[in-house]
Design an enzyme around this catalytic site. Structure first.
Site, PDB file in Angstrom:
ATOM      1  N   CYS A   1     -11.432 -30.310  55.902  1.00  0.00           N
ATOM      2  CA  CYS A   1     -10.774 -31.567  56.252  1.00  0.00           C
ATOM      3  C   CYS A   1     -11.284 -32.129  57.567  1.00  0.00           C
ATOM      4  CB  CYS A   1      -9.274 -31.337  56.389  1.00  0.00           C
ATOM      5  SG  CYS A   1      -8.560 -30.496  54.992  1.00  0.00           S
TER       6      CYS A   1
ATOM      7  N   ARG B   1     -18.422 -33.182  56.314  1.00  0.00           N
ATOM      8  CA  ARG B   1     -17.641 -31.950  56.288  1.00  0.00           C
ATOM      9  C   ARG B   1     -17.199 -31.593  54.876  1.00  0.00           C
ATOM     10  NH1 ARG B   1     -15.626 -30.659  61.350  1.00  0.00           N
ATOM     11  NH2 ARG B   1     -13.723 -29.711  60.583  1.00  0.00           N
TER      12      ARG B   1
ATOM     13  N   TRP C   1      -9.940 -31.799  52.033  1.00  0.00           N
ATOM     14  CA  TRP C   1     -10.668 -30.888  51.161  1.00  0.00           C
ATOM     15  C   TRP C   1      -9.595 -29.951  50.606  1.00  0.00           C
ATOM     16  CZ3 TRP C   1     -11.864 -25.599  50.825  1.00  0.00           C
ATOM     17  CH2 TRP C   1     -13.000 -25.282  50.074  1.00  0.00           C
TER      18      TRP C   1
ATOM     19  N   ASN D   1      -5.512 -30.099  59.478  1.00  0.00           N
ATOM     20  CA  ASN D   1      -6.656 -29.337  59.002  1.00  0.00           C
ATOM     21  C   ASN D   1      -6.304 -27.862  59.182  1.00  0.00           C
ATOM     22  OD1 ASN D   1      -9.114 -28.210  58.468  1.00  0.00           O
ATOM     23  ND2 ASN D   1     -10.202 -29.163  60.160  1.00  0.00           N
ATOM     24  N   GLY D   2      -6.443 -27.052  58.130  1.00  0.00           N
ATOM     25  CA  GLY D   2      -6.114 -25.628  58.233  1.00  0.00           C
ATOM     26  C   GLY D   2      -5.149 -25.218  57.137  1.00  0.00           C
TER      27      GLY D   2
ATOM     28  N   GLU E   1     -32.188 -17.376  50.354  1.00  0.00           N
ATOM     29  CA  GLU E   1     -31.904 -18.684  50.952  1.00  0.00           C
ATOM     30  C   GLU E   1     -32.459 -19.823  50.081  1.00  0.00           C
ATOM     31  OE1 GLU E   1     -29.966 -19.813  52.998  1.00  0.00           O
ATOM     32  OE2 GLU E   1     -30.756 -21.719  53.675  1.00  0.00           O
TER      33      GLU E   1
ATOM     34  N   LYS F   1     -30.074 -22.714  48.630  1.00  0.00           N
ATOM     35  CA  LYS F   1     -30.325 -24.131  48.913  1.00  0.00           C
ATOM     36  C   LYS F   1     -30.359 -24.920  47.613  1.00  0.00           C
ATOM     37  CE  LYS F   1     -29.698 -24.588  52.056  1.00  0.00           C
ATOM     38  NZ  LYS F   1     -29.257 -23.911  53.232  1.00  0.00           N
TER      39      LYS F   1
ATOM     40  N   GLU G   1     -26.828 -25.099  45.822  1.00  0.00           N
ATOM     41  CA  GLU G   1     -25.753 -25.884  46.449  1.00  0.00           C
ATOM     42  C   GLU G   1     -25.982 -27.391  46.374  1.00  0.00           C
ATOM     43  OE1 GLU G   1     -24.763 -24.965  50.528  1.00  0.00           O
ATOM     44  OE2 GLU G   1     -26.835 -24.839  51.131  1.00  0.00           O
TER      45      GLU G   1
ATOM     46  N   HIS H   1     -35.667  -3.978  37.286  1.00  0.00           N
ATOM     47  CA  HIS H   1     -34.364  -3.333  37.125  1.00  0.00           C
ATOM     48  C   HIS H   1     -33.323  -4.285  36.537  1.00  0.00           C
ATOM     49  CE1 HIS H   1     -36.029   0.062  39.224  1.00  0.00           C
ATOM     50  NE2 HIS H   1     -36.500  -0.780  40.126  1.00  0.00           N
TER      51      HIS H   1
ATOM     52  N   LYS I   1     -18.802 -28.554  55.118  1.00  0.00           N
ATOM     53  CA  LYS I   1     -19.769 -28.190  56.157  1.00  0.00           C
ATOM     54  C   LYS I   1     -19.263 -27.049  57.017  1.00  0.00           C
ATOM     55  CE  LYS I   1     -23.486 -28.490  58.543  1.00  0.00           C
ATOM     56  NZ  LYS I   1     -24.688 -27.912  57.911  1.00  0.00           N
TER      57      LYS I   1
HETATM   58  O1  M6R Z   1     -21.119 -22.852  60.182  1.00  0.00           O
HETATM   59  P1  M6R Z   1     -21.643 -21.572  59.620  1.00  0.00           P
HETATM   60  O2  M6R Z   1     -23.090 -21.360  59.907  1.00  0.00           O
HETATM   61  O3  M6R Z   1     -20.819 -20.378  60.046  1.00  0.00           O
HETATM   62  O4  M6R Z   1     -21.488 -21.714  58.071  1.00  0.00           O
HETATM   63  C1  M6R Z   1     -21.764 -20.658  57.204  1.00  0.00           C
HETATM   64  C2  M6R Z   1     -21.913 -21.135  55.781  1.00  0.00           C
HETATM   65  O5  M6R Z   1     -20.734 -21.741  55.349  1.00  0.00           O
HETATM   66  C3  M6R Z   1     -23.069 -22.117  55.626  1.00  0.00           C
HETATM   67  O6  M6R Z   1     -24.267 -21.564  56.065  1.00  0.00           O
HETATM   68  C4  M6R Z   1     -23.222 -22.550  54.157  1.00  0.00           C
HETATM   69  O7  M6R Z   1     -23.641 -21.473  53.391  1.00  0.00           O
HETATM   70  C5  M6R Z   1     -24.180 -23.722  54.059  1.00  0.00           C
HETATM   71  N1  M6R Z   1     -23.641 -24.723  53.181  1.00  0.00           N
HETATM   72  C6  M6R Z   1     -25.515 -23.348  53.541  1.00  0.00           C
HETATM   73  O8  M6R Z   1     -26.378 -24.410  53.388  1.00  0.00           O
END
Ligand code: M6R
Length: 610
Positions: A2, A27, A77, A103-104, A483, A487, A490, A506, A605
């Protein structure tokens, strides 16, 4: 997660709030809303809409909102209750004279809700937030600050809140525990916001509200107290990054802009963090003697930061000989890791607000461990709760998919490992200086890769219809494979898996046929021949291969359908270089599919709840 923005001043509040909300879009959110004090009927005027902020704007166009110079707004969110109009913020008391954005998560909201329902209060949403509005209302006898103070004394959990009341139409009250909240100090106007970009074009003077603090804002004044009522003298920070750094500057997406910022980010880091042949780790909060006596390291992080931590493990173990365990923070906090004298916790985070990472660090420190953080967000919770910080200073990362923060985190791990290697005499001066020199050259090599981005765009055009991707890497590039897959999934929503290439036989090899797209990370290194064997095995089963290889490796063309070349460097440093083609592959595939690259569905985010 949020986003909150609140305003009090002399200007029309609603356009400022809407503008600020747009800057918090990165976010992640599924609905939005605005609430302003209306002089007309003594109520708070509320407008809410599901979906994008433009829906809220359209609603406000068709259902005009009264003139007001104080207001709060929110992007939600969903956590408690589906994304819907009724669950969107702001939430109000029954008379609609008090409104709250939050937020929270309020952990004890059920018991408070039942208590309030017994008193006859009717709830109009499924959210945990609504209890705050009713509690404030119960305690309100003309003093909003006191009412908020009493209400937050009743709730447990994590929250950042903004509260207004139509009875005190020149006042905005805020409070935080766990979730981030900043106060922007303007001239004749003041703001609250979840993050700096929301107010950057209004002011650069900010106060980072700390856990357990609340604030009262009027147009010309900001007062801060601890929850127990003790006044706090706030520290005003000046933001150094520019409005431009929080805007797209001609790029179609923040993600592409941030991919292109990587040469500068790393070059800056090398400039600030090295002096001649020496690494400077100012801010780390540990003496050379403490660093020398580290027995073992736990790296804790989530998502992309976790992958950076995995690269960190390879590098620290190789250059310093210190054993390293990497844990997803959400796992670390719920198992019983063996912490001993000499254990160091290294958390990694772009936002510095990730709930699991924060909790892992808190737990470890409560058990006596020292903790440092590799973090991008200045003054964030992780920074405040660690013994030391190595800031990556990558600038604001707006795209939800982390790019420049990732390579900056890895860059910092190289510097950290070089320092440890030097102190523990695992590395000779000559070896250390050679690696440092190569590291300083990486920003130039980044630029070479970016010059060739159209080639990656062409490959993406051929590949975007594949229904499933496999990313393979070995050794220090095993995390790169993870990674690359993260990427892609997501931002394009294509199922993608990352694997250590040696694990192929395996299980995952069963996936391979002519419909499988496989990205093989195969730069020159000790494991190159092994990667080639894996590539041949995939080829034999008709898998469609894109290889990332070292410039000059013509041999690989025989085995792969497409080759993306990276410049030659020390094999240990290749995770930095391969990160860029992997980011570009994901980016161009997502663009071809018409996906919302900067704000992928369901993602936030900054993940400030567990
Ligand atoms: O703010 P942070 O680096 O702690 O966030 C960790 C993950 O939430 C963040 O890296 C997430 O996996 C990203 N969307 C990856 O692109």
């Amino acid at each position: 997660m949020c986003g909150i923005i609140g305003y009090v001043g002399s200007k029309e509040a609603t356009p400022i709030l809407l503008e600020g909300l747009k800057k918090l879009e990165y976010r992640g959110y599924d609905s939005s809303g605005v609430g302003v004090c209306s002089a007309k009927d003594g109520k708070i005027a509320i407008r809410k809409a599901q979906g994008k902020i433009r829906h809220l704007e359209e609603l406000i166009k068709s259902h005009a909102i009264p003139h007001s110079t104080v207001g709060i707004s929110h992007t939600r969110w969903a956590t408690h209750g589906a994304p819907s109009h009724r669950n969107s913020h702001p939430h109000c008391n029954v008379k609609q004279t008090i409104a709250v954005v939050h937020n929270g998560i309020i952990e004890n909201y059920q018991e408070i809700k039942q208590e309030l329902q017994k008193k006859g209060i009717k709830f109009s949403s499924e959210t945990d937030t609504e209890v705050i509005a009713h509690l404030v209302s119960q305690y309100f006898h003309g003093d909003l600050i006191k009412a908020v103070q009493k209400a937050i004394g009743r709730v447990r959990g994590a929250f950042a809140i903004g509260v207004i009341s139509s009875a005190t139409p020149n006042l905005l009250v805020a409070a935080r525990v766990g979730s981030p909240l900043i106060i922007g100090i303007g001239k004749g106007e003041n703001f609250i916001a979840s993050d700096v970009p929301a107010i950057l074009d209004k002011t650069k003077r900010v106060i980072y509200l700390k856990d357990g603090e609340m604030a009262a804002l009027t147009a010309n004044d900001v007062k801060i107290w601890k929850f127990d009522g003790k006044p706090v003298t706030p520290k005003i920070d000046t933001i150094t990054f520019t409005v431009g750094s929080a805007q797209k500057e001609g790029y179609p997406h923040f993600m592409l802009k941030e991919i292109h910022e990587q040469p500068n980010v790393l070059a800056q880091m090398m400039k600030v963090r090295t002096k001649g042949n020496n690494v400077i780790l100012d801010g780390i909060g540990l003496s050379d003697n403490q660093l020398k006596s580290i027995k073992n390291i736990y790296i804790v992080a989530c998502g992309t930061a976790y992958h950076a931590g995995m690269v960190g493990k390879y590098v620290i173990e190789k250059l310093s000989g210190i054993p390293v365990t990497v844990d997803a923070a959400s796992e670390f906090r719920y198992r019983e890791p063996i912490l001993q004298k000499g254990t160091l916790i290294v958390s990694v985070s772009q936002s510095g607000e990730t709930a699991d990472t924060l909790a892992a660090v808190r737990d470890a420190r409560a058990r006596g461990a020292k903790a440092i953080t590799i973090c991008n967000a200045v003054g964030s919770s992780l920074v405040r709760e660690s013994d030391g910080v190595l800031y990556t200073h990558a600038g604001p990362e707006i795209g939800v998919a982390s790019t420049k923060a990732y390579t900056a985190q890895i860059g910092m791990f190289y510097l950290f490992a070089l320092k440890l290697g030097e102190l523990r005499k695992k590395l000779s001066d000559a070896e250390r200086q050679k690696i440092l020199k190569e590291l300083k050259h990486i920003p130039t090599l980044f630029k070479t890769i970016l010059k060739d981005k159209d080639h990656v765009a062409q490959i993406a055009k051929k590949k975007f219809r594949f229904g499933c991707f496999l990313f393979l890497g070995r050794n220090v590039n095993y995390p790169s494979a993870l990674e690359g897959a993260l990427k892609l999934k997501e931002i394009s929503y294509i199922p993608a898996e990352g694997y250590a290439a040696g694990e192929m036989k395996h299980g995952p090899i069963a996936l391979i046929d002519e419909y499988r797209a496989v990205v093989c990370i195969a730069p020159q290194s000790d494991v190159y021949e092994k990667m080639i064997s894996n590539i041949q095995e995939i080829r034999a089963r008709k898998g469609k291969i894109t290889a990332i290889a070292t410039q000059g490796d013509t041999n690989i063309k025989k085995h792969a359908d497409y080759v993306i070349y990276i410049p030659k460097t020390n094999p240990l440093l290749t995770p930095l270089l391969v990160a860029l083609p992997l980011q570009l592959i994901a980016y161009y595939i997502a663009v071809n599919l018409g996906c919302d690259v900067d704000q992928p569905r369901n993602l936030a985010k900054s993940v400030t709840v567990e």
